[in-house]
Scaffold this motif. Structure first.
Motif, PDB file in Angstrom:
ATOM      1  N   LYS A  72       0.810  -1.220   0.000  1.00 27.48           N
ATOM      2  CA  LYS A  72       0.000   0.000   0.000  1.00 27.48           C
ATOM      3  C   LYS A  72       0.842   1.268   0.000  1.00 27.48           C
ATOM      4  O   LYS A  72       0.347   2.336  -0.316  1.00 27.48           O
ATOM      5  N   ILE A  73       2.110   1.156   0.351  1.00 23.00           N
ATOM      6  CA  ILE A  73       2.981   2.331   0.403  1.00 23.00           C
ATOM      7  C   ILE A  73       3.375   2.714  -1.018  1.00 23.00           C
ATOM      8  O   ILE A  73       3.910   1.918  -1.768  1.00 23.00           O
ATOM      9  N   LYS A  74       3.076   3.941  -1.371  1.00 21.39           N
ATOM     10  CA  LYS A  74       3.418   4.462  -2.693  1.00 21.39           C
ATOM     11  C   LYS A  74       4.432   5.589  -2.524  1.00 21.39           C
ATOM     12  O   LYS A  74       4.468   6.250  -1.483  1.00 21.39           O
ATOM     13  N   PRO A  75       5.250   5.854  -3.540  1.00 24.30           N
ATOM     14  CA  PRO A  75       6.217   6.955  -3.433  1.00 24.30           C
ATOM     15  C   PRO A  75       5.549   8.289  -3.078  1.00 24.30           C
ATOM     16  O   PRO A  75       6.100   9.083  -2.331  1.00 24.30           O
ATOM     17  N   LYS A  76       4.348   8.508  -3.589  1.00 27.95           N
ATOM     18  CA  LYS A  76       3.636   9.749  -3.282  1.00 27.95           C
ATOM     19  C   LYS A  76       3.346   9.859  -1.791  1.00 27.95           C
ATOM     20  O   LYS A  76       3.350  10.942  -1.231  1.00 27.95           O
ATOM     21  N   ASP A  77       3.071   8.712  -1.145  1.00 25.63           N
ATOM     22  CA  ASP A  77       2.795   8.703   0.288  1.00 25.63           C
ATOM     23  C   ASP A  77       3.996   9.223   1.071  1.00 25.63           C
ATOM     24  O   ASP A  77       3.844  10.019   1.998  1.00 25.63           O
ATOM     25  N   ASN A  78       5.188   8.763   0.706  1.00 23.97           N
ATOM     26  CA  ASN A  78       6.397   9.199   1.397  1.00 23.97           C
ATOM     27  C   ASN A  78       6.635  10.689   1.195  1.00 23.97           C
ATOM     28  O   ASN A  78       6.999  11.399   2.130  1.00 23.97           O
ATOM     29  N   GLU A  79       6.450  11.170  -0.032  1.00 29.52           N
ATOM     30  CA  GLU A  79       6.638  12.588  -0.311  1.00 29.52           C
ATOM     31  C   GLU A  79       5.646  13.426   0.479  1.00 29.52           C
ATOM     32  O   GLU A  79       6.006  14.442   1.071  1.00 29.52           O
ATOM     33  N   LYS A  80       4.389  12.982   0.501  1.00 28.76           N
ATOM     34  CA  LYS A  80       3.364  13.710   1.242  1.00 28.76           C
ATOM     35  C   LYS A  80       3.687  13.704   2.736  1.00 28.76           C
ATOM     36  O   LYS A  80       3.559  14.723   3.403  1.00 28.76           O
ATOM     37  N   LEU A  81       4.138  12.571   3.241  1.00 26.19           N
ATOM     38  CA  LEU A  81       4.488  12.464   4.653  1.00 26.19           C
ATOM     39  C   LEU A  81       5.623  13.426   5.002  1.00 26.19           C
ATOM     40  O   LEU A  81       5.567  14.114   6.034  1.00 26.19           O
ATOM     41  N   LEU A  82       6.636  13.502   4.160  1.00 28.33           N
ATOM     42  CA  LEU A  82       7.748  14.426   4.405  1.00 28.33           C
ATOM     43  C   LEU A  82       7.287  15.878   4.377  1.00 28.33           C
ATOM     44  O   LEU A  82       7.721  16.689   5.200  1.00 28.33           O
ATOM     45  N   ARG A  83       6.392  16.210   3.433  1.00 27.99           N
ATOM     46  CA  ARG A  83       5.839  17.575   3.393  1.00 27.99           C
ATOM     47  C   ARG A  83       5.039  17.872   4.649  1.00 27.99           C
ATOM     48  O   ARG A  83       5.143  18.952   5.233  1.00 27.99           O
ATOM     49  N   ASP A  84       4.225  16.899   5.066  1.00 21.52           N
ATOM     50  CA  ASP A  84       3.414  17.076   6.276  1.00 21.52           C
ATOM     51  C   ASP A  84       4.291  17.285   7.501  1.00 21.52           C
ATOM     52  O   ASP A  84       4.017  18.144   8.336  1.00 21.52           O
ATOM     53  N   ILE A  85       5.357  16.502   7.612  1.00 22.39           N
ATOM     54  CA  ILE A  85       6.274  16.639   8.747  1.00 22.39           C
ATOM     55  C   ILE A  85       6.915  18.022   8.733  1.00 22.39           C
ATOM     56  O   ILE A  85       7.024  18.681   9.775  1.00 22.39           O
ATOM     57  N   SER A  86       7.309  18.482   7.566  1.00 27.47           N
ATOM     58  CA  SER A  86       7.900  19.812   7.448  1.00 27.47           C
ATOM     59  C   SER A  86       6.915  20.892   7.879  1.00 27.47           C
ATOM     60  O   SER A  86       7.271  21.823   8.600  1.00 27.47           O
TER      61      SER A  86
END
Length: 161
Positions: A72-86
């Motif tokens: 279920k983990i997609k590259p977009k998920d990781n990018e979105k997560l990093l943006r959210d953390i920022s």
């Protein structure tokens, strides 16, 4: 099952093709450019990766469930997560500055005691706190709507180009 230093493994044709595809994939990766990627090294990599993804950190999760999680983990998920953390970090910084500014203002007002003026935030019966929290939630909702409008407008502009 007992393992020797040198073990023979049987690979059906379909698994052998997959192993060859893995070998091609890894040989194209810069990470392995200085390495001799023979079959043994590839098998070791597969074992290490499997161990890290399934055993080391998720030993209590059943194999099919963990596999579903990973799929279920997609590259977009990781990018979105990093943006959210920022964004969360930025919001925490802003909140800290606002808190310090509020504290400074309260200290300057000798007669103001927040414990007397505002009842417990957790108890929830302070009219002043409820009004303030409702206003903050309203502003957040308005901001979400505005951000969506800006995003939609930008997408429309891109389509027109």
């Amino acid at each position: 099952m007992e393992w020797n230093k040198k073990t023979t493994a049987y690979f059906p044709e379909s698994q052998r093709r997959k192993l060859e595809e893995i070998e091609k994939y890894l040989s194209k990766q810069e990470y392995f450019s200085n390495e001799n990627l023979n079959k043994s090294r590839i098998i070791l990599l597969l074992v290490d990766n499997f161990y890290e993804l399934f055993v080391e950190n998720n030993s209590r999760t059943k194999y099919p469930n963990r596999l579903d999680q990973l799929k279920k983990i997609k590259p977009k998920d990781n990018e979105k997560l990093l943006r959210d953390i920022s964004q969360i970090r930025q919001m925490q910084d802003i909140q800290a500055l606002i808190t310090l500014a509020n504290y400074q203002n309260l200290v300057q007002q000798n007669d103001y005691d927040p414990r007397k003026k505002l009842r417990s935030f957790n108890y929830g019966d302070s009219k002043e706190i409820n009004v303030l929290m409702n206003r903050i939630l309203q502003i957040l909702k308005e901001d979400v709507v505005q951000a969506k409008q800006i995003k939609d407008t930008n997408q429309k502009k891109k389509k027109l180009r």
